[in-house]
Design a protein around this motif. Structure first.
Motif, short mmCIF file in Angstrom:
data_model
loop_
_atom_site.label_atom_id
_atom_site.label_comp_id
_atom_site.label_asym_id
_atom_site.label_seq_id
_atom_site.Cartn_x
_atom_site.Cartn_y
_atom_site.Cartn_z
N THR A 11 -30.03 0.72 98.43
CA THR A 11 -28.86 1.05 97.61
C THR A 11 -28.75 2.55 97.32
N SER A 13 -29.09 6.85 98.39
CA SER A 13 -28.37 7.75 99.29
C SER A 13 -28.87 7.61 100.74
N ILE A 14 -30.19 7.66 100.94
CA ILE A 14 -30.74 7.49 102.30
C ILE A 14 -30.49 6.06 102.78
N GLY A 37 -32.81 -1.39 93.28
CA GLY A 37 -33.32 -1.38 91.91
C GLY A 37 -32.30 -2.01 90.99
N GLN A 38 -31.48 -1.15 90.37
CA GLN A 38 -30.50 -1.62 89.38
C GLN A 38 -29.14 -1.96 89.99
N ASN A 39 -28.87 -1.44 91.14
CA ASN A 39 -27.53 -1.64 91.73
C ASN A 39 -27.44 -2.97 92.48
N GLU A 124 -42.88 11.31 98.62
CA GLU A 124 -43.91 11.14 97.59
C GLU A 124 -45.12 10.39 98.14
N ASP A 148 -37.28 13.10 106.34
CA ASP A 148 -36.90 14.32 105.62
C ASP A 148 -36.38 15.29 106.68
P1 NDP Z 1 -31.62 7.53 95.42
O1 NDP Z 1 -31.92 7.78 94.00
O2 NDP Z 1 -30.24 7.73 95.91
O3 NDP Z 1 -32.06 6.03 95.80
C1 NDP Z 1 -33.31 5.53 95.43
C2 NDP Z 1 -33.49 4.11 95.87
O4 NDP Z 1 -34.73 3.61 95.32
C3 NDP Z 1 -32.41 3.17 95.36
O5 NDP Z 1 -32.28 2.10 96.27
C4 NDP Z 1 -32.99 2.68 94.03
O6 NDP Z 1 -32.40 1.48 93.59
C5 NDP Z 1 -34.43 2.48 94.44
N1 NDP Z 1 -35.37 2.57 93.33
C6 NDP Z 1 -35.30 3.38 92.24
N2 NDP Z 1 -36.40 3.22 91.47
C7 NDP Z 1 -37.16 2.27 92.08
C8 NDP Z 1 -38.42 1.64 91.77
N3 NDP Z 1 -39.12 1.97 90.68
N4 NDP Z 1 -38.90 0.71 92.62
C9 NDP Z 1 -38.23 0.38 93.73
N5 NDP Z 1 -37.02 0.92 94.08
C10 NDP Z 1 -36.51 1.85 93.27
O7 NDP Z 1 -32.67 8.40 96.25
P2 NDP Z 1 -32.47 9.12 97.67
O8 NDP Z 1 -31.89 8.15 98.65
O9 NDP Z 1 -31.85 10.43 97.47
O10 NDP Z 1 -33.99 9.40 98.06
C11 NDP Z 1 -34.87 8.39 98.49
C12 NDP Z 1 -36.14 9.03 99.02
O11 NDP Z 1 -35.80 9.80 100.17
C13 NDP Z 1 -36.81 10.00 98.04
O12 NDP Z 1 -38.18 9.96 98.24
C14 NDP Z 1 -36.27 11.36 98.47
O13 NDP Z 1 -37.15 12.41 98.16
C15 NDP Z 1 -36.19 11.16 99.98
N6 NDP Z 1 -35.22 12.01 100.65
C16 NDP Z 1 -33.89 11.92 100.32
C17 NDP Z 1 -32.95 12.73 100.95
C18 NDP Z 1 -31.49 12.58 100.67
O14 NDP Z 1 -30.69 13.17 101.37
N7 NDP Z 1 -31.07 11.82 99.70
C19 NDP Z 1 -33.37 13.73 101.95
C20 NDP Z 1 -34.76 13.70 102.24
C21 NDP Z 1 -35.65 12.87 101.61
P3 NDP Z 1 -31.07 1.43 92.64
O15 NDP Z 1 -30.25 2.63 93.00
O16 NDP Z 1 -30.45 0.14 93.01
O17 NDP Z 1 -31.55 1.46 91.23
#
Ligand code: NDP
Ligand code: MG
Length: 390
Positions: A11, A13-14, A37-39, A124, A148
């Motif tokens: 759910t 961005s990636i 997660g929440q979405n 991470e 990344d």
């Molecule tokens: P987002 O915040 O957009 O999405 C995070 C995702 O993780 C969502 O599906 C969220 O669910 C879920 N989530 C949040 N907390 C938890 C938890 N405690 N346990 C399980 N799932 C959880 O993050 P990004 O997509 O931006 O980034 C994801 C990863 O990719 C990160 O490690 C980031 O550093 C890395 N990254 C991201 C880039 C980017 O362009 N966005 C580029 C390079 C690396 P919900 O939203 O439903 O609550």
């Protein structure tokens, strides 16, 4: 042949960019598990649309919501951290690790244990437990492909090359939301201001980490862990256009640069199609129109987090888990309005110093339990510092 794929953090961005690519070619993929997660609405809608076998929310309190949203679809529902790890054990040929934060580590390790290909966006995991992650991949004959953008760029620049010929790796940074702000304004920067990235459209946490350069600090450590290169061979270069993502410098003086649009679907698509290259729906850069690319050295007064990355790599052991845990908690506090923007680095530096001096903690073996312990202590130390300063 159909490939079985799972997306952790579907759910986000990636995750949504990954789904965009998969949904364009439905005959090629069978979706096994999607997690969020929440979405719940997004998770259920994508699970239905893609015909997933299983949808998992990280939050046990949302299980009934998820069940209701999936009613009649035939998609199984599950919830909680243990369910996420179980989902990672479901046989799949390719698994996207795109949960944000250290919560992505346990499912990623479980995925590697089934010998799959893990597309790793969750930096991470490498920062907190790089040696464990890489050893688990080797032990189970699994493959980790970087997502990344900088690390995908390095990976691509290294195709056919020998690591022994590499002199240095340069990762670029846009400089984030505040690269041109006067330094004395940074302390008062708001969450909304830190959440606007000049070039990339990403999740809120990584966007703020880009403004503070914590993101680049994590990426420097990620580079060391994934490519096994010495800390003094890794450089950071400010490149405001975000079109060159990384450069690999070889012993003969050549620099191989990876140039591409600021669109994560490139790096995700490369990992999805690897070892092939296929058409991707990303912009084709017109360099004549772009005209010029700019570079400058990072200013350490503006970006003190970069020095912390060097410190973490010097200390080694569980310092990455402490650094990341403290950073995640300091970021929570900034988002909640309990910590100023520039205070985040000071607080994280304090945690690193204090916990590094704690006997036995740093040298403990890098296991899932010890990472969780170091992460917990780091978060607690951040809370203590904030409470003391109130
Ligand atoms: P987002 O915040 O957009 O999405 C995070 C995702 O993780 C969502 O599906 C969220 O669910 C879920 N989530 C949040 N907390 C938890 C938890 N405690 N346990 C399980 N799932 C959880 O993050 P990004 O997509 O931006 O980034 C994801 C990863 O990719 C990160 O490690 C980031 O550093 C890395 N990254 C991201 C880039 C980017 O362009 N966005 C580029 C390079 C690396 P919900 O939203 O439903 O609550
Ligand atoms: Mg990056």
């Amino acid at each position: 042949m159909t490939r079985r794929v799972s997306i952790f953090g579907a759910t986000g961005s990636i995750g949504q960019n990954t789904i965009d690519l998969i949904a364009r070619d439905p005959a090629r993929f069978q979706v096994v598990a999607l997690t969020g997660g929440q979405n719940i609405a997004q998770l259920a809608a994508d699970a239905r649309r893609l015909g997933a076998e299983l949808a998992v929310t990280a939050d046990p309190a949302r299980l009934e919501d998820l069940r209701a949203a999936l009613a009649g679809s035939g998609v199984e529902a599950a919830a909680g951290p243990a369910a996420l790890v179980e989902a990672a054990a479901r046989p799949a040929d390719w698994i996207m690790s795109a949960i944000v934060g250290v919560a992505g580590l346990a499912p990623g390790l479980k995925a590697l244990e089934q010998g799959t290909t893990l597309a790793l966006a969750n930096k991470e995991s490498l920062v907190t437990a790089g040696p464990l992650l890489m050893a688990t991949a080797r032990q189970h004959d699994a493959r980790i492909l970087p997502v990344d953008s900088e690390h995908s760029a390095i990976f691509q620049a290294l195709v056919g090359e020998d690591m022994a010929a590499v002199e240095r790796i340069v990762i670029t940074a846009s400089g984030g939301a505040f690269r041109d702000w006067p330094l004395d304004r940074l302390a008062k920067a708001s969450v909304a201001e830190a959440s606007c990235h000049p070039n990339w459209d990403m999740g809120q946490r990584i966007t703020i980490d880009s403004a503070s350069m914590f993101n680049k600090a994590l990426e420097v450590i990620e580079t060391r862990e994934y490519f096994g290169i010495a800390p003094d061979q890794i450089e950071v270069l400010i490149h405001p256009e975000s079109l060159i993502h990384a450069l690999v410098g070889f012993r003969d003086g050549a620099l191989m640069a990876h140039v591409g649009p600021s669109d994560m679907r490139h790096a995700i698509g490369y990992a999805l199609n690897w070892p092939e290259r296929r058409d991707l729906p990303v912009e084709r850069l017109d360099l004549a129109r772009i005209g010029q690319l700019n570079f400058r050295a990072p200013d350490t007064a503006r970006y003190p987090a970069l020095d912390l990355a060097q410190q973490v790599m010097r200390i080694g052991g569980l310092s990455g888990a402490i650094f990341n845990g403290a950073k995640e908690r300091a970021l929570d506090a900034f988002i909640a309005g309990r910590l100023g923007f520039t205070d985040m680095t000071a607080v994280v530096a304090g945690v690193l110093d204090r916990l590094s001096a704690q006997s036995g903690l740093l040298d403990a073996e890098i296991t899932l339990d010890n990472v969780a312990r170091a992460d917990h202590l780091a978060r607690q130390d951040v809370d203590d510092q904030i409470a003391q300063n109130c």
